[in-house]
Design a protein around this motif. Structure first.
Motif, short mmCIF file in Angstrom:
data_model
loop_
_atom_site.label_atom_id
_atom_site.label_comp_id
_atom_site.label_asym_id
_atom_site.label_seq_id
_atom_site.Cartn_x
_atom_site.Cartn_y
_atom_site.Cartn_z
N GLU A 89 4.34 -6.35 -3.88
CA GLU A 89 2.84 -6.97 -3.86
C GLU A 89 1.93 -5.97 -2.82
N ASP A 90 2.33 -5.06 -2.32
CA ASP A 90 1.53 -4.01 -1.38
C ASP A 90 0.69 -3.06 -2.43
N THR A 91 1.24 -2.99 -3.68
CA THR A 91 0.51 -2.17 -4.51
C THR A 91 -0.82 -2.39 -4.71
N ALA A 92 -1.66 -1.27 -4.62
CA ALA A 92 -3.09 -1.45 -4.57
C ALA A 92 -3.59 -0.33 -4.21
N VAL A 93 -4.95 -0.16 -4.42
CA VAL A 93 -5.88 0.92 -4.08
C VAL A 93 -6.20 0.51 -2.73
N TYR A 94 -6.01 1.54 -1.66
CA TYR A 94 -6.44 1.31 -0.32
C TYR A 94 -7.58 2.13 0.03
N TYR A 95 -8.57 1.35 0.63
CA TYR A 95 -9.95 1.79 0.99
C TYR A 95 -10.08 2.10 2.60
N CYS A 96 -10.51 3.07 2.79
CA CYS A 96 -11.02 3.24 4.31
C CYS A 96 -12.59 2.83 4.41
N ASN A 97 -12.60 2.21 5.54
CA ASN A 97 -13.87 1.45 5.96
C ASN A 97 -14.47 1.88 7.31
N ALA A 98 -15.74 2.31 7.40
CA ALA A 98 -16.18 2.36 8.84
C ALA A 98 -17.35 1.68 9.08
N GLN A 99 -17.46 0.61 10.07
CA GLN A 99 -18.66 -0.27 10.39
C GLN A 99 -19.13 0.01 11.64
N PHE A 100 -20.44 -0.06 11.81
CA PHE A 100 -21.26 0.15 13.16
C PHE A 100 -22.66 -0.67 12.94
N SER A 101 -22.83 -1.75 13.55
CA SER A 101 -24.14 -2.20 13.36
C SER A 101 -24.48 -2.42 11.75
N ALA A 102 -25.34 -1.98 11.20
CA ALA A 102 -25.83 -2.23 9.70
C ALA A 102 -25.08 -1.06 9.05
N GLN A 103 -24.54 -0.01 9.77
CA GLN A 103 -23.91 1.12 8.94
C GLN A 103 -22.51 0.51 8.21
N ASN A 104 -22.28 0.64 6.93
CA ASN A 104 -21.07 0.42 6.52
C ASN A 104 -20.73 1.44 5.50
N TYR A 105 -19.64 2.26 5.67
CA TYR A 105 -19.26 3.05 4.69
C TYR A 105 -18.11 3.00 4.30
N TRP A 106 -17.69 3.64 2.90
CA TRP A 106 -16.47 3.55 2.29
C TRP A 106 -15.92 4.90 1.73
N GLY A 107 -14.48 4.84 1.77
CA GLY A 107 -14.12 5.90 1.08
C GLY A 107 -13.69 5.68 -0.59
N GLN A 108 -13.05 6.67 -1.09
CA GLN A 108 -13.22 6.50 -2.57
C GLN A 108 -11.75 5.83 -2.80
N GLY A 109 -10.96 5.54 -2.08
CA GLY A 109 -9.58 5.10 -2.24
C GLY A 109 -8.48 5.89 -2.49
N THR A 110 -7.37 5.39 -2.17
CA THR A 110 -6.21 6.16 -2.56
C THR A 110 -5.16 4.96 -3.03
N GLN A 111 -4.46 5.45 -4.18
CA GLN A 111 -3.56 4.56 -4.93
C GLN A 111 -2.08 4.68 -4.24
N VAL A 112 -1.71 3.17 -3.92
CA VAL A 112 -0.31 3.04 -3.32
C VAL A 112 0.39 2.26 -4.38
N THR A 113 1.60 2.66 -4.76
CA THR A 113 2.19 2.04 -5.81
C THR A 113 3.50 1.77 -5.31
N VAL A 114 4.36 0.63 -5.25
CA VAL A 114 5.54 0.40 -4.62
C VAL A 114 6.40 -0.30 -5.91
N SER A 115 7.42 0.24 -6.04
CA SER A 115 8.35 -0.13 -7.34
C SER A 115 9.52 -0.81 -6.68
N SER A 116 9.58 -1.94 -7.69
CA SER A 116 10.83 -2.98 -7.22
C SER A 116 12.30 -2.14 -7.54
#
Length: 116
Positions: A89-116
């Motif tokens: 259930e941790d399988t997802a695209v993981y995104y980095c985010n930076a926040q300061f005041s009104a500034q809000n930035y995102w990365g493009q994401g990295t895929q994490v896949t956990v097989s059972s």
């Protein structure tokens, strides 16, 4: 131009570990930003997984407490997420985010896949 670039995603078996990283560029004073990791699984809303304030205070979603650890290196302008005891259930695209005041930035994401 601010850029957040994630790396380290991949495929891992349940119970395994993975460390993902986010490198920031174009940010003059990285240390003032709150840094966050979000994730989004298919068909689900994006959710906050872990956060670290500029003072180093950390917070985690209940679903990952005790398994994930967020850390930052202000000198290198990086933020990492160490993920242990991974579950399918941790399988997802993981995104980095930076926040300061009104500034809000995102990365493009990295895929994490956990097989059972």
């Amino acid at each position: 131009q601010v850029q957040l670039v994630e790396s380290g995603g991949g495929l891992v078996q349940a119970g395994g570990s993975l460390r993902i990283s986010c490198a920031a560029s174009g940010i003059n004073i990285f240390s003032i930003y709150a840094m966050n990791w979000y994730r989004q699984a298919p068909g689900k809303q994006r959710e906050l997984v872990a956060a670290i304030t500029r003072c180093g205070t950390t917070n985690y979603a209940d679903s990952v407490k005790g398994r994930f650890t967020i850390s930052r290196d202000n000198a290198k302008k990086t933020v990492d997420l160490q993920m242990n005891s991974l579950k399918p259930e941790d399988t997802a695209v993981y995104y980095c985010n930076a926040q300061f005041s009104a500034q809000n930035y995102w990365g493009q994401g990295t895929q994490v896949t956990v097989s059972s």
